[in-house]
Design an enzyme around this catalytic site. Structure first.
Site, PDB file in Angstrom:
ATOM      1  N   PHE A  77       1.198  -1.227  -0.213  1.00 43.44           N
ATOM      2  CA  PHE A  77       0.195   0.018   0.246  1.00 43.44           C
ATOM      3  C   PHE A  77       0.636   1.292  -0.240  1.00 43.44           C
ATOM      4  O   PHE A  77       1.408   1.473   0.977  1.00 43.44           O
ATOM      5  CB  PHE A  77      -0.808  -0.402   0.652  1.00 43.44           C
ATOM      6  CG  PHE A  77      -1.796   1.195   0.864  1.00 43.44           C
ATOM      7  CD1 PHE A  77      -3.059   1.526   0.510  1.00 43.44           C
ATOM      8  CD2 PHE A  77      -2.143   1.868   1.743  1.00 43.44           C
ATOM      9  CE1 PHE A  77      -3.902   2.163   0.652  1.00 43.44           C
ATOM     10  CE2 PHE A  77      -2.754   2.565   2.014  1.00 43.44           C
ATOM     11  CZ  PHE A  77      -3.426   3.163   1.616  1.00 43.44           C
ATOM     12  N   ASP A  89       0.634  -4.747   7.424  1.00 45.30           N
ATOM     13  CA  ASP A  89      -0.331  -4.386   7.919  1.00 45.30           C
ATOM     14  C   ASP A  89      -1.588  -5.197   7.776  1.00 45.30           C
ATOM     15  O   ASP A  89      -1.072  -6.332   6.946  1.00 45.30           O
ATOM     16  CB  ASP A  89       0.082  -3.200   6.822  1.00 45.30           C
ATOM     17  CG  ASP A  89      -1.821  -2.747   7.131  1.00 45.30           C
ATOM     18  OD1 ASP A  89      -2.472  -2.742   7.034  1.00 45.30           O
ATOM     19  OD2 ASP A  89      -0.866  -1.608   6.407  1.00 45.30           O
ATOM     20  N   TYR A 105     -12.149   0.719  10.065  1.00 40.66           N
ATOM     21  CA  TYR A 105     -13.138   0.853   9.003  1.00 40.66           C
ATOM     22  C   TYR A 105     -13.542   0.481   8.215  1.00 40.66           C
ATOM     23  O   TYR A 105     -14.875   0.233   7.937  1.00 40.66           O
ATOM     24  CB  TYR A 105     -13.561   2.573   8.374  1.00 40.66           C
ATOM     25  CG  TYR A 105     -11.735   2.816   8.661  1.00 40.66           C
ATOM     26  CD1 TYR A 105     -12.155   2.635   6.569  1.00 40.66           C
ATOM     27  CD2 TYR A 105     -11.101   3.399   8.722  1.00 40.66           C
ATOM     28  CE1 TYR A 105     -10.540   2.867   6.361  1.00 40.66           C
ATOM     29  CE2 TYR A 105      -9.399   3.978   8.171  1.00 40.66           C
ATOM     30  CZ  TYR A 105      -9.902   3.428   6.871  1.00 40.66           C
ATOM     31  OH  TYR A 105      -7.863   4.280   6.605  1.00 40.66           O
ATOM     32  N   LYS A 106     -12.891  -1.046   7.653  1.00 38.58           N
ATOM     33  CA  LYS A 106     -13.349  -1.416   6.601  1.00 38.58           C
ATOM     34  C   LYS A 106     -14.050  -2.819   6.695  1.00 38.58           C
ATOM     35  O   LYS A 106     -15.314  -2.735   7.090  1.00 38.58           O
ATOM     36  CB  LYS A 106     -11.847  -2.253   5.657  1.00 38.58           C
ATOM     37  CG  LYS A 106     -11.024  -0.817   5.505  1.00 38.58           C
ATOM     38  CD  LYS A 106      -9.491  -1.469   4.828  1.00 38.58           C
ATOM     39  CE  LYS A 106      -8.907  -0.519   4.211  1.00 38.58           C
ATOM     40  NZ  LYS A 106      -9.465   0.070   3.005  1.00 38.58           N
ATOM     41  N   ARG A 121     -12.775  -2.274  -8.165  1.00 37.88           N
ATOM     42  CA  ARG A 121     -12.896  -4.090  -6.689  1.00 37.88           C
ATOM     43  C   ARG A 121     -14.043  -3.966  -6.510  1.00 37.88           C
ATOM     44  O   ARG A 121     -14.959  -2.746  -6.098  1.00 37.88           O
ATOM     45  CB  ARG A 121     -11.510  -3.286  -5.863  1.00 37.88           C
ATOM     46  CG  ARG A 121     -10.771  -3.217  -5.889  1.00 37.88           C
ATOM     47  CD  ARG A 121      -9.549  -2.351  -4.706  1.00 37.88           C
ATOM     48  NE  ARG A 121     -10.431  -0.977  -4.049  1.00 37.88           N
ATOM     49  CZ  ARG A 121      -9.277  -0.593  -2.552  1.00 37.88           C
ATOM     50  NH1 ARG A 121      -8.486  -1.074  -2.117  1.00 37.88           N
ATOM     51  NH2 ARG A 121      -9.855   0.449  -2.086  1.00 37.88           N
TER      52      ARG A 121
HETATM   53  C1  LIG Z   1      -3.134  -1.316   3.566  1.00 36.27           C
HETATM   54  C2  LIG Z   1      -3.649  -0.274   4.169  1.00 36.27           C
HETATM   55  N1  LIG Z   1      -3.180   0.346   4.944  1.00 36.27           N
HETATM   56  C3  LIG Z   1      -3.425   0.950   5.335  1.00 36.27           C
HETATM   57  C4  LIG Z   1      -4.393   2.371   5.547  1.00 36.27           C
HETATM   58  C5  LIG Z   1      -5.374   3.477   5.226  1.00 36.27           C
HETATM   59  O1  LIG Z   1      -4.820   3.732   6.804  1.00 36.27           O
HETATM   60  P1  LIG Z   1      -5.537   5.124   7.420  1.00 36.27           P
HETATM   61  O2  LIG Z   1      -5.983   4.672   8.185  1.00 36.27           O
HETATM   62  O3  LIG Z   1      -4.428   5.915   8.188  1.00 36.27           O
HETATM   63  O4  LIG Z   1      -6.376   6.135   6.115  1.00 36.27           O
HETATM   64  C6  LIG Z   1      -4.990   1.483   3.796  1.00 36.27           C
HETATM   65  C7  LIG Z   1      -6.768   2.434   3.490  1.00 36.27           C
HETATM   66  O5  LIG Z   1      -6.893   1.879   3.000  1.00 36.27           O
HETATM   67  C8  LIG Z   1      -5.201   0.709   3.109  1.00 36.27           C
HETATM   68  O6  LIG Z   1      -5.478  -0.055   2.602  1.00 36.27           O
END
Ligand SMILES: Cc1ncc(COP(=O)(O)O)c(C=O)c1O
Length: 378
Positions: free
Chosen positions: A107, A171, A196-197, A337
């Protein structure tokens, strides 16, 4: 299906849980309660309503979901801020070198963070093992890839990295809530992830940090905030912090924390295991049909909760599909997606989505001008 636990957009199929999970029914009530408590009790609510302990209370709930000990997880800040904290901590635990090894399809935000900290070595997924050697200090990986949904073999990679004295940082943003996890069994050193996902914590809900107990004494946080102090309200001049508390920085965002707390009621390990196995079935059906009508769909062997395809007119394709009632998302330059989370998507929904995609393909519906005007957030 646990669809009755969620509030879903009317007449739409919500296929965007990999980006922002739908609201749970309990969320609005929980947020209202915070507002009422605040109105009635003001500052006393920190104690009366137990707000002050929420980073740990939610941390314990998430620990159950990821196969960790209750004292190994806290909830705070955003994912990338947490990534900064754990990467810095992992690097400072290592006395050798300045190299973070990662994959070039990771990411982008994670890569920006790593580049701000150390020298970053990029490799392809299939070149990981041959680059795990004594020159690397920390291995930073994302478990489920945000583009193609492919899953890395977390346990095997960790074990191999540890043989070379490397610490691992994962992550889990696209894993938690949809892919079964066992961090203890997988020998993870540190992990972060967003809520939040697939956990439906709500827009901007706080992220979590996992730190393996074996690092609790020596690890240090680069952000020594007052809320991470062992006695935050003693206002001592010396900083003192222990365990995973070290990673808490400032005042927790209570409205978001309470929204997340309510959403977490929907989840336990059994729910996730079941959702994962149905997700696999749905993905196979979707991928096969899409291939049949000539779409360039990703088909990794192990997948997370979404299916992705590329299309020359990807943006317009996604707008046409949304217009037809299937809420998906687009990632530049050509990726679309579709989340197939069975907690709120049925097999009928998947089949109806396939029919719409076939229609859009066969009639080149994506060429319509109304689908080609870019929006700010896609
Ligand atoms: C793999 C990954 N890491 C981190 C994040 C986002 O991080 P943050 O919550 O700090 O915006 C996302 C958001 O889509 C993501 O897909």
């Amino acid at each position: 299906m646990l669809a009755d636990k969620f509030i879903l957009p009317e007449c739409k199929v919500y296929m965007c849980g990999h980006s922002l999970g739908p609201s749970t029914k309990a969320t609005a009530a929980a947020v209202n309660t915070v507002l009422q408590d605040f109105a009635l009790h003001g500052v006393s609510s920190w104690n009366k309503s137990g707000w002050i302990d929420l980073p740990f209370i939610l941390g314990e709930k998430i620990a159950e979901l990821v196969g960790a000990n209750p004292d190994e997880v806290v909830v705070c800040d955003s994912t990338v801020v947490n990534l900064f904290k754990v990467l810095k901590a992992a690097m400072s635990l290592q006395s050798r070198g300045n190299i973070i090894l990662t994959t070039n399809n990771n990411f982008p935000a994670d890569l920006y963070i790593a580049e701000g900290i150390a020298e970053v070595k990029y490799v392809r997924d299939n070149e990981l093992y041959q680059n795990i050697d004594d020159t690397v200090a920390v291995l930073m990986l994302t478990h489920v890839n945000y583009r193609d949904s492919s899953v890395l073999a977390m346990k095997d990679i960790n074990e191999y990295a540890h043989q070379h004295g490397i610490l691992t940082v994962w992550d889990l943003s696209h894993s938690i809530g949809i892919v079964p996890l066992n961090l203890e069994n997988s020998s993870v050193d540190f992990a972060v992830g967003c809520t939040y996902k697939y956990l439906s914590g709500g827009p901007g809900s706080p992220a979590f940090i996992y730190a393996n107990r074996k690092h609790h004494v020596l690890m240090q946080s680069a952000i020594q905030g007052w809320m991470g102090h062992d006695r935050p309200l003693a206002f001592e001049s010396e900083y003192a912090s222990s365990g995973v508390r070290k990673f808490i920085s400032g005042t927790p965002a209570i409205l978001s924390m309470k929204a997340l707390e309510a959403a977490l009621e929907v989840f336990d390990k059994e729910v996730i295991d079941k959702a994962y196995s149905i997700t696999k079935k749905y993905s196979i059906i979707l991928i096969k049909s899409m291939k049949d009508f000539g779409m360039e769909v990703y088909a990794p062997q192990n997948r997370g909760g979404h299916v992705a395809f590329t299309h020359k007119h990807g943006y317009a394709f996604s707008r046409a599909l949304i217009d037809a009632g299937f809420i998906c998302d687009y990632r530049a330059p050509d990726l679309v997606r579709l989340c197939v989370n069975p907690l709120y998507i049925s097999l009928d929904d998947i089949e109806a989505c396939i029919e719409q995609m076939r229609f859009i393909m066969e009639n080149a519906w994506y060429l319509k001008s109304e689908y080609n005007q870019m929006q700010k957030v896609t």
